[in-house]
Design an enzyme around this catalytic site. Structure first.
Site, PDB file in Angstrom:
ATOM      1  CG  HIS A  54      -1.047   1.062 -10.426  1.00 29.07           C
ATOM      2  ND1 HIS A  54      -0.912   1.235  -9.076  1.00 29.07           N
ATOM      3  CD2 HIS A  54      -1.835  -0.043 -10.567  1.00 29.07           C
ATOM      4  CE1 HIS A  54      -1.576   0.306  -8.428  1.00 29.07           C
ATOM      5  NE2 HIS A  54      -2.151  -0.481  -9.322  1.00 29.07           N
ATOM      6  CD  GLU A  91       3.215   2.326  -8.581  1.00 27.53           C
ATOM      7  OE1 GLU A  91       4.049   3.023  -7.965  1.00 27.53           O
ATOM      8  OE2 GLU A  91       2.008   2.635  -8.697  1.00 27.53           O
ATOM      9  CG  HIS A 105      -0.358   7.197  -2.138  1.00 29.61           C
ATOM     10  ND1 HIS A 105      -0.873   6.437  -3.165  1.00 29.61           N
ATOM     11  CD2 HIS A 105      -1.406   7.837  -1.605  1.00 29.61           C
ATOM     12  CE1 HIS A 105      -2.177   6.581  -3.233  1.00 29.61           C
ATOM     13  NE2 HIS A 105      -2.527   7.437  -2.304  1.00 29.61           N
TER      14      HIS A 105
END
Length: 237
Positions: free
Chosen positions: A43, A70, A190
């Protein structure tokens, strides 16, 4: 089977704390694959406080499993995705200064933006996943705009797991069932961990992929990376 994608952002954070190349991000990513990871997630953020754009370019040719990138779809991010052409791009609605992602997309408010992005990436042969909460109307809108997959934001599940796991998982089961009915793929991520991952998978066994970084790196400090990845894979059997 549900695939385990290891997010290596925290490895880059540790490297960047001292400069140089220790730990070696590329070697860690290759080791994750060797130890049983089904994919690698990164990410990159605009300030490059962990994963750098150069890391993303360097990772692509050495990875043998699925590559998932991401991020918020800034122009720089979109250009990076179209250059690297990962297997999957996961669009996340986070601001540049956020420590970590803390909410899913409002797919109704941002339908024009997301529709255009999905089509752009589809033409490049890239699967698109939308980071999203459990709100059914937003999931339905994700399907309408053509998302290949959604990634359920699982922090609320993780936060309430210890006090009442049945209540914590309930909205995710409902959301996951609707995703399946709509014909989209299903990812999750997450704050998933060794504490809560097995139950999540037991209740939603059709999830295509879980993306986990922080917990894996924390556990690896005690267990070692190879044993940690094996333990997470055990949760998905």
């Amino acid at each position: 089977m549900t695939k385990l994608s290891v997010n290596v952002n925290k490895v880059a954070t540790l490297r960047n704390a001292r400069g140089g190349n220790n730990p070696n991000l590329l070697q860690v990513a290759k080791d994750c694959e060797k130890f049983g990871a089904d994919g690698i997630t990164v990410h990159p953020r605009p300030d490059e406080r962990h994963i750098r754009y150069a890391d993303v370019l360097a990772l692509k040719p050495i990875l043998t499993t699925e590559f998932n990138i991401e991020g918020y779809p800034s122009k720089e991010f979109i250009d990076l995705i179209l250059k690297v052409k990962p297997h999957q791009v996961t669009l996340v609605p986070d601001a540049p200064n956020q420590i970590t992602s803390n909410a899913g997309w409002d797919t109704i408010t941002h339908q024009a933006l997301l529709t255009e992005l999905i089509e752009t990436f589809r033409q490049a042969g890239i699967r698109t996943s939308i980071f999203i909460g459990t709100e059914i109307p937003l999931i339905e809108q994700a399907a309408k705009i053509g998302a290949d997959r959604v990634e359920l934001y699982t922090e609320p599940y993780a936060a309430h797991y210890a006090e009442n796991r049945e209540e914590a998982i309930a909205p995710f089961i409902k959301a996951a069932e609707r995703v399946k009915e709509l014909g989209m793929g299903l990812n999750a991520g997450h704050d998933l961990s060794l504490e809560n991952l097995a139950y999540f998978h037991e209740q939603i066994p059709w999830v295509d992929e879980v993306s986990i970084g922080h917990a894996i790196i924390c556990d690896a400090l005690y267990m070692g990376l190879e044993k940690t990845i094996a333990a997470y894979q055990d949760c998905l059997k």
